[in-house]
Design a protein around this motif. Structure first.
Motif, mmCIF file in Angstrom:
data_model
loop_
_atom_site.group_PDB
_atom_site.id
_atom_site.type_symbol
_atom_site.label_atom_id
_atom_site.label_comp_id
_atom_site.label_asym_id
_atom_site.label_seq_id
_atom_site.Cartn_x
_atom_site.Cartn_y
_atom_site.Cartn_z
ATOM 1 N N LEU A 173 0.821 -1.212 0.000
ATOM 2 C CA LEU A 173 0.000 0.000 0.000
ATOM 3 C C LEU A 173 0.855 1.262 0.000
ATOM 4 C CD1 LEU A 173 -2.891 -1.045 2.389
ATOM 5 C CD2 LEU A 173 -3.029 -0.670 -0.084
ATOM 6 N N GLN A 174 2.035 1.213 0.623
ATOM 7 C CA GLN A 174 2.942 2.365 0.563
ATOM 8 C C GLN A 174 3.449 2.577 -0.858
ATOM 9 O OE1 GLN A 174 5.495 3.631 4.148
ATOM 10 N NE2 GLN A 174 5.757 1.425 3.996
ATOM 11 N N GLU A 175 3.650 1.472 -1.564
ATOM 12 C CA GLU A 175 4.135 1.540 -2.935
ATOM 13 C C GLU A 175 3.061 2.094 -3.867
ATOM 14 O OE1 GLU A 175 5.480 -1.811 -6.039
ATOM 15 O OE2 GLU A 175 6.448 -1.938 -4.078
ATOM 16 N N GLY A 235 -3.947 7.549 6.287
ATOM 17 C CA GLY A 235 -4.662 8.152 5.171
ATOM 18 C C GLY A 235 -4.155 7.621 3.849
ATOM 19 N N PHE A 236 -4.870 7.973 2.805
ATOM 20 C CA PHE A 236 -4.502 7.615 1.438
ATOM 21 C C PHE A 236 -4.416 8.917 0.663
ATOM 22 C CE2 PHE A 236 -6.620 4.021 3.329
ATOM 23 C CZ PHE A 236 -5.809 2.960 2.976
ATOM 24 N N HIS A 237 -3.266 9.183 0.025
ATOM 25 C CA HIS A 237 -2.998 10.495 -0.552
ATOM 26 C C HIS A 237 -2.371 10.384 -1.933
ATOM 27 C CE1 HIS A 237 -3.458 11.890 3.590
ATOM 28 N NE2 HIS A 237 -2.621 10.926 3.927
ATOM 29 N N ALA A 238 -2.644 11.389 -2.749
ATOM 30 C CA ALA A 238 -1.946 11.523 -4.025
ATOM 31 C C ALA A 238 -0.623 12.239 -3.759
ATOM 32 C CB ALA A 238 -2.789 12.337 -4.999
ATOM 33 N N ARG A 239 0.452 11.779 -4.367
ATOM 34 C CA ARG A 239 1.744 12.464 -4.278
ATOM 35 C C ARG A 239 1.875 13.363 -5.498
ATOM 36 N NH1 ARG A 239 5.184 7.304 -3.072
ATOM 37 N NH2 ARG A 239 4.269 6.776 -1.085
ATOM 38 N N LEU A 240 2.032 14.626 -5.249
ATOM 39 C CA LEU A 240 2.117 15.597 -6.335
ATOM 40 C C LEU A 240 3.574 15.891 -6.670
ATOM 41 C CD1 LEU A 240 -0.609 18.118 -5.116
ATOM 42 C CD2 LEU A 240 -0.891 16.066 -6.511
ATOM 43 N N VAL A 246 -6.216 0.817 9.644
ATOM 44 C CA VAL A 246 -6.611 2.229 9.719
ATOM 45 C C VAL A 246 -7.103 2.540 11.125
ATOM 46 C CG1 VAL A 246 -8.316 3.927 8.923
ATOM 47 C CG2 VAL A 246 -7.117 2.488 7.254
ATOM 48 N N LYS A 247 -7.969 1.680 11.647
ATOM 49 C CA LYS A 247 -8.536 1.896 12.986
ATOM 50 C C LYS A 247 -7.441 1.926 14.052
ATOM 51 C CE LYS A 247 -12.070 0.224 16.139
ATOM 52 N NZ LYS A 247 -13.103 -0.755 16.411
ATOM 53 N N GLN A 248 -6.413 1.118 13.878
ATOM 54 C CA GLN A 248 -5.312 1.056 14.843
ATOM 55 C C GLN A 248 -4.313 2.205 14.661
ATOM 56 O OE1 GLN A 248 -3.834 -2.892 14.059
ATOM 57 N NE2 GLN A 248 -5.108 -3.789 15.674
#
Length: 160
Positions: free
Chosen positions: A15-17, A52-57, A45-47
């Motif tokens: 997911l980081q990738e 979050g989930f984000h777009a890298r600009l 997520v709860k832990q």
């Protein structure tokens, strides 16, 4: 931090990738059913392991060509609350770290050029009443900049 099993570690790394990868693809890569992966992601997520989930600009594509690090100092502790409030509101300030030594804070900033940097320094940072000194370091180039964290227990913590 709670104990992470091998599937949790692999899932976090994947997911980081790419946080947009489909659950079906994650299932193929981990050997775990999509519904189970969905439950694991919700739990992570709860832990608080996933924040979050984000777009890298692209800073370059946005015209933010100048990366600088600014050390900021003062002697009166009453300066800190208004300083932090101003830094949180400044879009050019990407990071704000309380540090040891003779400085109070280290800022990471991105702006278009030196004129914008000068405006940020004079109009935002030094405009905080009580800020006594700054030192600015401009990055000439960047050989590594990442948002990917090493995950304890996965072997990703070593510099290899």
């Amino acid at each position: 931090m709670r104990h992470l099993d091998e599937i949790d570690r692999k899932l976090l790394a994947l997911l980081q990738e790419d946080d947009r990868v489909a659950l079906a693809e994650l299932s193929k890569l981990t050997g775990v059913a999509p519904s189970t992966l969905n439950d694991r992601i919700k739990r992570l997520v709860k832990q608080g392991l996933i924040t979050g989930f984000h777009a890298r600009l692209s800073s370059e594509a946005l015209g933010l060509h100048l990366l600088a690090f600014i050390l900021v100092g003062w002697s009166n502790p009453k300066v800190e609350p208004p300083f932090l409030k101003k830094m949180r509101a400044a879009p050019a300030v990407l990071e704000c770290h309380h540090v040891t030594g003779i400085w109070n804070y280290l800022l990471k900033v991105r702006v278009a050029n030196t004129k914008e940097l000068e405006t940020l320094l004079a109009g935002t940072i030094k405009a905080v009443n009580g800020v006594e000194r700054t030192e600015t370091l401009i990055a000439l180039s960047t050989s590594k900049e990442t948002w990917t964290l090493g995950i304890p227990g996965s072997g990703a913590m070593s510099s290899g």
